[in-house]
Design a protein around this motif. Structure first.
Motif, PDB file in Angstrom:
ATOM      1  N   ILE A  45       0.829  -1.263  -0.004  1.00 26.99           N
ATOM      2  CA  ILE A  45       0.006   0.060   0.065  1.00 26.99           C
ATOM      3  C   ILE A  45       0.858   1.325  -0.128  1.00 26.99           C
ATOM      4  O   ILE A  45       0.679   2.366  -0.688  1.00 26.99           O
ATOM      5  CB  ILE A  45      -1.082   0.026   1.232  1.00 26.99           C
ATOM      6  CG1 ILE A  45      -1.824  -1.359   0.972  1.00 26.99           C
ATOM      7  CG2 ILE A  45      -1.678   1.152   1.403  1.00 26.99           C
ATOM      8  CD1 ILE A  45      -2.694  -1.604   2.522  1.00 26.99           C
ATOM      9  N   ALA A  46       1.833   1.290   0.760  1.00 27.66           N
ATOM     10  CA  ALA A  46       2.757   2.248   1.109  1.00 27.66           C
ATOM     11  C   ALA A  46       3.320   2.547  -0.419  1.00 27.66           C
ATOM     12  O   ALA A  46       3.460   3.785  -0.831  1.00 27.66           O
ATOM     13  CB  ALA A  46       3.888   2.225   1.802  1.00 27.66           C
ATOM     14  N   SER A  47       3.578   1.466  -1.228  1.00 23.67           N
ATOM     15  CA  SER A  47       4.576   1.799  -2.443  1.00 23.67           C
ATOM     16  C   SER A  47       3.679   2.321  -3.275  1.00 23.67           C
ATOM     17  O   SER A  47       3.912   3.034  -4.582  1.00 23.67           O
ATOM     18  CB  SER A  47       4.908   0.353  -2.794  1.00 23.67           C
ATOM     19  OG  SER A  47       5.714   0.518  -4.275  1.00 23.67           O
ATOM     20  N   ALA A  48       2.254   1.652  -3.393  1.00 22.11           N
ATOM     21  CA  ALA A  48       1.130   2.462  -4.301  1.00 22.11           C
ATOM     22  C   ALA A  48       0.827   3.702  -4.223  1.00 22.11           C
ATOM     23  O   ALA A  48       0.851   4.359  -5.179  1.00 22.11           O
ATOM     24  CB  ALA A  48      -0.072   1.598  -4.316  1.00 22.11           C
ATOM     25  N   VAL A  49       1.086   4.348  -3.078  1.00 21.88           N
ATOM     26  CA  VAL A  49       0.757   5.660  -3.012  1.00 21.88           C
ATOM     27  C   VAL A  49       2.161   6.856  -2.668  1.00 21.88           C
ATOM     28  O   VAL A  49       2.170   7.611  -2.350  1.00 21.88           O
ATOM     29  CB  VAL A  49       0.028   5.854  -1.577  1.00 21.88           C
ATOM     30  CG1 VAL A  49      -1.630   5.566  -1.938  1.00 21.88           C
ATOM     31  CG2 VAL A  49       0.416   5.310  -0.545  1.00 21.88           C
ATOM     32  N   GLY A  50       3.445   5.826  -3.018  1.00 29.71           N
ATOM     33  CA  GLY A  50       4.577   6.681  -3.165  1.00 29.71           C
ATOM     34  C   GLY A  50       5.103   7.129  -1.476  1.00 29.71           C
ATOM     35  O   GLY A  50       5.364   8.244  -1.466  1.00 29.71           O
ATOM     36  N   MET A  51       4.609   6.445  -0.787  1.00 30.64           N
ATOM     37  CA  MET A  51       5.123   6.660   0.758  1.00 30.64           C
ATOM     38  C   MET A  51       6.106   5.537   1.174  1.00 30.64           C
ATOM     39  O   MET A  51       6.231   4.334   0.834  1.00 30.64           O
ATOM     40  CB  MET A  51       3.886   6.610   1.575  1.00 30.64           C
ATOM     41  CG  MET A  51       2.838   7.644   1.268  1.00 30.64           C
ATOM     42  SD  MET A  51       1.356   7.775   2.350  1.00 30.64           S
ATOM     43  CE  MET A  51       1.994   7.808   3.989  1.00 30.64           C
ATOM     44  N   LEU A  52       6.927   6.132   2.263  1.00 28.26           N
ATOM     45  CA  LEU A  52       7.777   5.068   3.046  1.00 28.26           C
ATOM     46  C   LEU A  52       6.755   4.342   3.842  1.00 28.26           C
ATOM     47  O   LEU A  52       5.596   4.838   4.404  1.00 28.26           O
ATOM     48  CB  LEU A  52       8.798   5.804   3.917  1.00 28.26           C
ATOM     49  CG  LEU A  52       9.813   6.456   3.064  1.00 28.26           C
ATOM     50  CD1 LEU A  52      10.725   7.263   4.169  1.00 28.26           C
ATOM     51  CD2 LEU A  52      10.791   5.585   2.151  1.00 28.26           C
ATOM     52  N   PRO A  53       7.028   2.987   4.206  1.00 32.54           N
ATOM     53  CA  PRO A  53       6.266   2.163   4.915  1.00 32.54           C
ATOM     54  C   PRO A  53       5.803   2.769   6.514  1.00 32.54           C
ATOM     55  O   PRO A  53       4.918   2.817   6.779  1.00 32.54           O
ATOM     56  CB  PRO A  53       6.889   0.839   5.073  1.00 32.54           C
ATOM     57  CG  PRO A  53       7.579   0.713   3.805  1.00 32.54           C
ATOM     58  CD  PRO A  53       8.050   2.129   3.545  1.00 32.54           C
ATOM     59  N   GLY A  54       7.016   3.308   6.874  1.00 30.72           N
ATOM     60  CA  GLY A  54       6.685   3.991   8.217  1.00 30.72           C
ATOM     61  C   GLY A  54       5.829   5.118   8.290  1.00 30.72           C
ATOM     62  O   GLY A  54       5.181   5.595   9.265  1.00 30.72           O
ATOM     63  N   SER A  55       5.856   5.695   7.135  1.00 34.68           N
ATOM     64  CA  SER A  55       4.794   7.113   6.759  1.00 34.68           C
ATOM     65  C   SER A  55       3.685   6.367   6.991  1.00 34.68           C
ATOM     66  O   SER A  55       2.554   7.119   7.355  1.00 34.68           O
ATOM     67  CB  SER A  55       5.290   7.790   5.720  1.00 34.68           C
ATOM     68  OG  SER A  55       6.599   8.244   5.770  1.00 34.68           O
TER      69      SER A  55
END
Length: 203
Positions: A45-55
């Motif tokens: 999910i994080a990758s799909a929205v261009g975020m770091l997993p921690g974010s």
């Protein structure tokens, strides 16, 4: 001026947070509908929205919390749609048709998110299943009241009638093609009319 600028920045930051959260829910819904709950990770999910997993955990503390928010949003939108459709409608059969039409339109507009609200999507083995079922029961209670208000013969099982109705409506997205054949309003009318005439002919 400094205080005003600070408040403006806070409002913008708050709105950005809301928008980002909605982006996460939208992409998470698409991924889960396609890959299933277990097959979708927070990293996906994080990758799909261009975020770091921690974010991502800033918005949702867990995948369970994210799914609950997603399910709640879909069900709430459906409930709001049905409530609007019932405004000003008094005849019991007309009310059932209006609610059925709104339900069907919501299902078709939700696209792949239909899978998210399916009773089979999670099953009963997850710790969040109870919360999911509670939301679904709350929504279905509206239709239970609508069916209970129908002028039906005493021997008719209203629970079975409601389940038959949901079965017909919820199956529609599997075969429906936009722009081809009947529209959602026509389909809902046809389904409810079949029940209505079957019972009215008996009086």
């Amino acid at each position: 001026m400094a205080k005003q600028s600070k408040k403006s920045a806070q409002r913008q930051g708050s709105q950005a947070h809301v928008n980002r959260r909605e982006d996460v829910l939208e992409r998470a819904g698409e991924l889960m509908a396609a890959k299933g709950y277990e097959g979708t990770s927070m990293r996906d999910i994080a990758s799909a929205v261009g975020m770091l997993p921690g974010s991502l955990y800033y918005h949702f503390p867990s995948k369970e919390a994210l799914f609950l928010a997603l399910h709640e949003r879909v069900v709430s939108e459906m409930a709001h749609r049905v409530a609007n459709a019932l405004e000003g409608v008094e005849d019991p059969w007309d009310r059932l048709e209006a609610a059925s039409r709104a339900h069907l339109e919501g299902l078709l507009q939700a696209g792949n998110l239909v899978a998210i609200v399916s009773p089979e999507f999670l099953g009963d083995g997850h710790e969040i299943s109870a919360a999911i079922h509670a939301e679904r029961r709350s929504y279905e209670a509206v239709f239970r009241a609508l069916v209970d208000a129908l002028p039906l013969p005493d021997e008719i099982d209203r629970r079975l009638l409601r389940l038959h109705l949901f079965g017909a409506l919820n199956w529609t997205p599997t075969w429906y093609e936009s722009g081809k054949g009947a529209n959602p309003s026509d389909i809902a009318h046809q389904i409810v009319t079949v029940f209505r005439y079957a019972f009215e002919d008996r009086h």
